[in-house]
Design a protein around this motif. Structure first.
Motif, short mmCIF file in Angstrom:
data_model
loop_
_atom_site.label_atom_id
_atom_site.label_comp_id
_atom_site.label_asym_id
_atom_site.label_seq_id
_atom_site.Cartn_x
_atom_site.Cartn_y
_atom_site.Cartn_z
N PRO A 100 -27.28 15.47 -7.96
CA PRO A 100 -26.07 15.18 -7.18
C PRO A 100 -24.86 14.89 -8.05
O PRO A 100 -24.97 14.35 -9.16
CB PRO A 100 -26.48 13.96 -6.35
CG PRO A 100 -27.96 14.03 -6.26
CD PRO A 100 -28.42 14.61 -7.58
N THR A 121 -18.50 11.83 -4.82
CA THR A 121 -18.91 12.03 -3.42
C THR A 121 -17.72 12.17 -2.48
O THR A 121 -17.92 12.44 -1.29
CB THR A 121 -19.81 10.87 -2.97
OG1 THR A 121 -19.09 9.64 -3.14
CG2 THR A 121 -21.10 10.83 -3.76
N ASN A 130 -23.27 16.13 -1.36
CA ASN A 130 -24.57 16.21 -2.03
C ASN A 130 -25.65 16.22 -0.96
O ASN A 130 -25.92 15.21 -0.32
CB ASN A 130 -24.79 15.01 -2.96
CG ASN A 130 -23.83 15.01 -4.13
OD1 ASN A 130 -23.64 16.01 -4.80
ND2 ASN A 130 -23.20 13.86 -4.38
N ALA A 158 -30.27 18.60 -5.44
CA ALA A 158 -29.41 18.69 -4.27
C ALA A 158 -28.60 19.98 -4.26
O ALA A 158 -28.38 20.61 -5.30
CB ALA A 158 -28.46 17.49 -4.22
N VAL A 188 -24.93 21.05 -3.97
CA VAL A 188 -23.65 20.38 -4.21
C VAL A 188 -22.54 21.39 -3.94
O VAL A 188 -22.48 22.45 -4.57
CB VAL A 188 -23.55 19.88 -5.67
CG1 VAL A 188 -22.25 19.11 -5.88
CG2 VAL A 188 -24.76 19.00 -6.02
#
Length: 302
Positions: free
Chosen positions: A148, A152, A157, A272, A274
């Motif tokens: 990730p 954010t 993510n 993840a 992304v």
């Protein structure tokens, strides 16, 4: 020079006559002659000379005709692609993944994707996490499959799985370690030499924390910047290292190394999707992301 002039020259070369070429092109002979003369003046050389069977390309004309034919084909293909894009049938997708993950994930996922979107074009970039993030920041990739992002706010993510981390043990170490099952107690290895990644790297930090949880500091023999290098050194019987599950599945140095799960310690690394929160997701991109959601856990056997 324009696209029509390329077509004019090719037609004159095929017909060997300005009169017949003009008829085929639905032009008058004088207008076609003037167009050819203007092009020859622009290029600074004649393109045709009169021969016994009609007009023949000069050396310069032959080169021009060869280039014009290739250009006409390329232009036609471009028009087809632009038409597909305008109608929503064609889409360019750009995805990033680390090389070792790409080997496992991409064949199955891309095969399934092209059954749904046979006209799409996919560019895959296989680089380290740092370089993938740089390309994502520069808007050179639509999404990456990696650990990730710490940002954010800009990026979403979407967790695919928590990838187990295993011990990679040189075979020559087994007689003194004497493993009893497919899992090893980490604190039983406190006297063994280790090959680790730097703690500032995510995997290096996770492994350092695992050893601390097991109650010891590893005897660091070597430090290197990639899992691949750590495994190659471990395969030379220089020390124990850690590796994500995917390396064991692909049997990296399977003749020289044995892979073990780690008992009684939380050992995993997040994997993840992304992608930028603000980007529009076309139908092909949505389908590609969904395939990663479905197939990645299956391919990892989780």
């Amino acid at each position: 020079m324009n696209w029509n002039q390329l077509r004019y020259v090719l037609t004159i070369a095929e017909e060997k006559s300005i009169t017949r070429a003009a008829q085929r092109l639905y032009l008058t002979q004088p207008s076609l002659s003037l167009s050819l003369k203007a092009l020859e003046e622009e290029l600074g050389t004649p393109l045709f000379t009169r021969g016994p069977d009609g007009l023949e390309p000069t050396y310069a004309g032959s080169l021009f005709c060869a280039w014009a034919a290739e250009t006409d084909i390329s232009f036609g293909r471009l028009n087809d692609k632009l038409s597909d894009i305008a109608s929503g049938r064609r889409q360019l997708l750009r995805l990033g993944v680390s090389p070792h993950r790409g080997n496992l994930l991409l064949p199955t996922i891309l095969s399934a994707f092209y059954r749904q979107f046979p006209s799409c074009e996919v560019h895959t970039v296989e680089l380290s996490t740092t370089l993938l993030r740089l390309q994502l920041d520069a808007k050179q990739l639509d999404f990456i499959v990696d650990v990730p992002s710490p940002d954010t706010v800009t990026y979403c993510n979407e967790l695919l799985l928590n990838e187990p981390i295993l011990l990679a043990v040189p075979r020559s170490f087994l007689p003194r370690i004497q493993p009893q099952s497919g899992a090893l107690e980490l604190n039983a290895l406190s006297g063994e030499p280790f090959i680790l990644l730097p703690p500032e790297q995510m995997l290096g930090g996770i492994c350092q924390k695992m050893c601390e949880q097991a109650g010891f500091l590893p005897d660091l023999r070597l430090q290197c910047s990639s899992v691949e290098r750590a495994l190659s050194l471990a395969a030379q019987q220089l020390g124990i290292t850690f590796a994500p599950l995917i390396f064991a599945q692909r049997q990296f140095y399977g003749e020289e190394l044995c892979y073990f799960h780690i008992a009684r310690v939380e050992t995993s690394r997040p994997l993840a999707l992304v992608y930028p929160r603000s980007n529009y997701q076309s139908a092909p991109l949505k389908a590609m992301l969904e395939l990663f959601r479905i197939q990645v856990p299956k391919l990892y056997g989780l």
